[in-house]
Design a protein around this motif. Structure first.
Motif, PDB file in Angstrom:
ATOM      1  N   GLU A   1       0.860  -1.191   0.000  1.00  0.00           N
ATOM      2  CA  GLU A   1       0.000   0.000   0.000  1.00  0.00           C
ATOM      3  C   GLU A   1       0.893   1.237   0.000  1.00  0.00           C
ATOM      4  O   GLU A   1       0.584   2.240  -0.639  1.00  0.00           O
ATOM      5  CB  GLU A   1      -0.960   0.011   1.196  1.00  0.00           C
TER       6      GLU A   1
ATOM      7  N   HIS B   1       1.842   1.707  -3.470  1.00  0.00           N
ATOM      8  CA  HIS B   1       0.734   2.281  -4.250  1.00  0.00           C
ATOM      9  C   HIS B   1       0.652   3.788  -4.039  1.00  0.00           C
ATOM     10  O   HIS B   1       0.293   4.527  -4.957  1.00  0.00           O
ATOM     11  CB  HIS B   1      -0.591   1.609  -3.869  1.00  0.00           C
TER      12      HIS B   1
ATOM     13  N   GLU C   1      -2.249  -6.131  -5.961  1.00  0.00           N
ATOM     14  CA  GLU C   1      -3.530  -6.133  -5.243  1.00  0.00           C
ATOM     15  C   GLU C   1      -4.083  -7.549  -5.064  1.00  0.00           C
ATOM     16  O   GLU C   1      -4.739  -7.843  -4.059  1.00  0.00           O
ATOM     17  CB  GLU C   1      -4.526  -5.273  -6.020  1.00  0.00           C
TER      18      GLU C   1
HETATM   19 FE   LIG Z   1      -3.445  -0.397  -2.786  1.00  0.00          FE
END
Ligand SMILES: [Fe+2]
Ligand SMILES: [Fe+2]
Length: 471
Positions: free
Chosen positions: A152, A155, A242
């Protein structure tokens, strides 16, 4: 295939070294990111050796490398899927025109908003999960939590790259703001409600990765269709990572179900009180958690009728997930029959119903795990079935906002609804019970009593492998 240059401060396959200004801007943001990780990430585990995968290329086979890493030294980088040569816009009024390599002036603020909204969810989830490590049910799970967390973080890098590279000064300011808002903060919360909900137990974590990361998958899929090619390429690579997050959710809930069934068998009972007394999570309680996180995640798709999503589609900014599967990519004449709370259906232009179309395909994807879990329950000889709540249950935006609809989709009298709500979503005492089960298990191969071991380990290693070495 474009290789990733690991000798650089910021690993990347976007030839950052060829753009000194951009490189300097990102190298300026990097210590701010690390400071954020140090304050808001899983800070109590900074010295642990965690068996993590790191992206080393965007190649379909072998894009990741596995090995023990101290999380603050994780190589967060910028990876875009390879460009599709001569890519054309695949939907909307400008279908067939070449995809954009730069942001068209007229869509600048809308695209920036889309990128910021997606970007905001990434660090938010790390913040939501920051204390879970203390109560991990196993080292295997602890490793998976940290894998999700570092990805994350990556990301966030992916979105910050786009902001820095294509949105000038505004983009750089937005990148700072992404580190300044915090999940659940009274003054500066994260943008979307679900990302301000606390995740203080592992059952919530598994539900979050099952339902909310899957919303992420659908958002990324629709942005992967975008005419703005750098956004499309960024999202296509993010989808690769993901998949593991949803795997964590699906197998996590599946292992809870298996363990509960074992306890039911040992005790020869379906009585939730007895199952709880034996330290397992009874299926009705699990159902409440599913109801909570599914309904909360459904709001992330937005209002049933939306002129914003119509414009985003018509202009080529955001498509439907898997746009290829549809026949009509322009939608100027199609209509959608929208069920409304008054029991009637309203005919709305398909373009204005795209949030609902996305929500429907998301729910279909959610069904897959339920089928699998229910098969396990059925095989164990029990009649109980897990279900998804109605998409009209507990909605806080759109046509069904605050409608007293039961998880079965029945419109009730308001007081009936209020009275039964604690049978449908976790009550304070349910949460307290689940929280009480959360005790750290940190011996390699050992599992907490409320969850079954996984079927296999990570990257072909045994389940007993020491996935996290704590100091
Ligand atoms: Fe993500
Ligand atoms: Fe995710």
């Amino acid at each position: 295939m474009s290789a990733i240059n690991y000798a650089e401060k910021i690993p990347n396959n976007v030839n950052l070294a060829g753009d000194r200004t951009l490189q300097r801007a990102l190298e300026h943001w990097q210590p701010h990111f690390l400071q954020w990780w140090h304050e808001m990430g899983p800070t109590d585990f900074e010295s642990a050796d965690v068996y993590l995968r790191t992206a080393v290329s965007v190649d379909a086979e072998g894009w990741a490398q596995y090995g023990p890493v101290h999380m603050p030294e994780y190589r967060w980088g910028i990876f875009l899927a390879d460009a599709a040569p001569n890519r054309k816009i695949g939907f909307g009024d400008r279908m067939g025109e070449p995809a954009w390599q730069q942001v068209p002036g007229e869509y600048r603020s809308t695209l920036r908003r889309l990128i910021v909204t997606q970007g905001d969810t990434e660090p938010a989830s790390v913040e939501q999960q920051r204390l879970l490590g203390h109560t991990c049910p196993s080292l295997y799970d602890l490793r998976n939590l940290f894998q999700v967390n570092v990805e994350e973080g990556r990301h966030l890098w992916a979105m910050v790259y786009l902001l820095h590279a294509y949105f000038g000064r505004d983009g750089r300011e937005e990148a700072e703001e992404l580190l300044a808002r915090h999940s659940g903060d009274a003054d500066k919360p994260r943008i979307l409600t679900t990302f301000n909900e606390p995740i203080s137990d592992w059952l919530s974590f598994f539900c979050f990765t099952y339902f909310t990361d899957r919303d992420g998958k659908y958002q990324l899929k629709s942005l992967a269709e975008s005419a703005f090619d750098p956004l499309s390429r960024t999202c296509r690579f993010m989808l690769t990572e993901e998949a593991h997050h949803m795997f964590v959710g699906e197998t996590g809930i599946g292992r809870v179900v298996r363990r509960t069934l074992e306890v039911m068998k040992e005790l020869g009972t379906e009585d939730p009180v007895k199952i709880r007394a034996a330290g397992a999570i009874d299926l009705p309680t699990l159902q409440k958690y599913l109801n909570f996180w599914c309904s909360s995640s459904l709001d992330l798709f937005g209002s049933e009728i939306s002129s914003n999503s119509a414009a985003n589609f018509a202009n080529g900014l955001k498509g439907r997930p898997d746009e290829d599967q549809y026949q009509d990519h322009v939608l100027r004449s199609a209509m959608f029959h929208m069920p409304m709370p008054d029991g009637k259906t309203e005919d709305v232009p398909m373009l204005n119903a795209l949030n609902e179309i996305m929500r429907e395909s998301y729910l279909k994807d959610c069904e897959i795990g339920l089928k699998r879990w229910n098969r396990t329950i059925e095989r164990a000889g029990h009649a109980f079935r897990l279900t998804l709540p109605s998409p009209h249950f507990r909605r806080s935006i759109g046509a069904w906002v605050n409608q007293p609809v039961s998880p079965e989709g029945k419109l009730l009298a308001r007081n009936d609804f209020e009275r039964q709500l604690s049978n449908w979503i976790p009550s304070d005492s349910d949460r307290a019970f689940v929280k009480g089960l959360m005790q750290r298990v940190a011996t390699p191969g050992k599992m907490a009593g409320w969850i079954a071991p996984p079927e296999r380990g990570i990257n072909n290693l045994p389940v007993e492998y020491e996935y996290v070495h704590l100091h």
